[in-house]
Write a protein that holds these residues in place. Structure first.
Motif, PDB file in Angstrom:
ATOM      1  N   MET A  43       0.867  -1.239   0.143  1.00 32.49           N
ATOM      2  CA  MET A  43       0.316  -0.047  -0.297  1.00 32.49           C
ATOM      3  C   MET A  43       0.784   1.308   0.307  1.00 32.49           C
ATOM      4  O   MET A  43       1.990   1.252  -0.084  1.00 32.49           O
ATOM      5  N   THR A  44       0.352   2.459  -0.030  1.00 33.71           N
ATOM      6  CA  THR A  44       1.068   3.321   0.194  1.00 33.71           C
ATOM      7  C   THR A  44       0.539   4.902   1.031  1.00 33.71           C
ATOM      8  O   THR A  44      -1.018   4.368   1.509  1.00 33.71           O
ATOM      9  N   ALA A  45       0.558   5.915   0.696  1.00 29.89           N
ATOM     10  CA  ALA A  45      -0.057   6.935   1.697  1.00 29.89           C
ATOM     11  C   ALA A  45      -1.804   7.243   1.298  1.00 29.89           C
ATOM     12  O   ALA A  45      -2.168   8.056   1.592  1.00 29.89           O
ATOM     13  N   LEU A  46      -2.151   7.194   0.150  1.00 29.70           N
ATOM     14  CA  LEU A  46      -2.578   7.129  -0.621  1.00 29.70           C
ATOM     15  C   LEU A  46      -4.289   6.185   0.170  1.00 29.70           C
ATOM     16  O   LEU A  46      -5.037   6.334   0.178  1.00 29.70           O
ATOM     17  N   ASP A  47      -3.123   4.991   0.619  1.00 27.09           N
ATOM     18  CA  ASP A  47      -4.383   4.339   1.219  1.00 27.09           C
ATOM     19  C   ASP A  47      -4.400   4.198   2.807  1.00 27.09           C
ATOM     20  O   ASP A  47      -3.092   4.707   3.916  1.00 27.09           O
ATOM     21  N   GLU A  48      -6.348   4.752   3.492  1.00 30.76           N
ATOM     22  CA  GLU A  48      -6.322   5.070   4.475  1.00 30.76           C
ATOM     23  C   GLU A  48      -5.203   4.190   6.244  1.00 30.76           C
ATOM     24  O   GLU A  48      -4.747   4.817   6.443  1.00 30.76           O
ATOM     25  N   PRO A  49      -5.016   2.298   5.553  1.00 29.07           N
ATOM     26  CA  PRO A  49      -4.411   1.939   6.808  1.00 29.07           C
ATOM     27  C   PRO A  49      -3.399   2.641   6.653  1.00 29.07           C
ATOM     28  O   PRO A  49      -2.916   2.196   8.025  1.00 29.07           O
ATOM     29  N   VAL A  50      -2.577   3.042   5.672  1.00 31.29           N
ATOM     30  CA  VAL A  50      -0.971   3.397   5.963  1.00 31.29           C
ATOM     31  C   VAL A  50      -1.330   4.799   6.428  1.00 31.29           C
ATOM     32  O   VAL A  50      -0.931   5.040   7.786  1.00 31.29           O
ATOM     33  N   ARG A  51      -1.956   5.868   6.010  1.00 28.03           N
ATOM     34  CA  ARG A  51      -2.242   7.141   7.264  1.00 28.03           C
ATOM     35  C   ARG A  51      -2.622   7.147   8.535  1.00 28.03           C
ATOM     36  O   ARG A  51      -1.708   7.180   9.005  1.00 28.03           O
ATOM     37  N   VAL A  52      -3.710   6.009   8.879  1.00 26.42           N
ATOM     38  CA  VAL A  52      -3.596   5.725  10.578  1.00 26.42           C
ATOM     39  C   VAL A  52      -2.438   5.105  10.659  1.00 26.42           C
ATOM     40  O   VAL A  52      -2.051   5.702  11.899  1.00 26.42           O
ATOM     41  N   ALA A  53      -1.514   4.385  10.349  1.00 23.13           N
ATOM     42  CA  ALA A  53      -0.537   3.260  11.033  1.00 23.13           C
ATOM     43  C   ALA A  53       0.598   4.725  10.934  1.00 23.13           C
ATOM     44  O   ALA A  53       1.128   4.703  12.420  1.00 23.13           O
TER      45      ALA A  53
END
Length: 128
Positions: A43-53
């Motif tokens: 995933m990348t920063a475009l994906d919510e789980p990455v941003r949350v983590a």
């Protein structure tokens, strides 16, 4: 009224040298890398789980606040021009772009005009 113009560039140290900047923030050693989690790796920063983590990592919110204060100080100087901030992580897909977007949001709320460029976000995952 704009406090100043800010350019933020996120990047990955494993792809190329850091871009020229007034402030360079190295996120590699002090903040957990989502790459180590198999479910987040591709995933990348475009994906919510990455941003949350990333944003739930202790210290990240404080770093956003501190870097925003430093940018405002640079922009307040007597020969203030555009302030460039580069922030990097290993591959440039998780921590750096998430941090860059959070910093941009904060700086815009503070009255700055901000552009963001994610140099390495679309590059393939670095196998390490």
């Amino acid at each position: 009224m704009s406090l100043g113009t800010v350019e933020i560039v996120s990047f990955g140290y494993l792809h190329d040298a850091p871009p020229a900047a007034h402030l360079t923030v190295d996120l590699r050693e002090h903040f957990r890398d989502p790459h180590v989690s198999p479910e987040l790796r591709y995933m990348t920063a475009l994906d919510e789980p990455v941003r949350v983590a990333v944003m739930n990592t202790p210290g990240i919110a404080d770093l956003v606040t501190s870097v925003a204060a430093a940018v405002t100080a640079f922009a307040s100087g007597p020969s203030a021009g555009k302030v460039t901030v580069a922030d990097g992580c290993a591959g440039g897909r998780h921590r750096a772009p998430t941090f860059a977007n959070a910093l941009a949001e904060r700086l815009r709320a503070d009255g700055h005009t901000v552009t963001v460029h994610h140099r390495d976000l679309a590059k393939p995952v670095v196998n390490r």
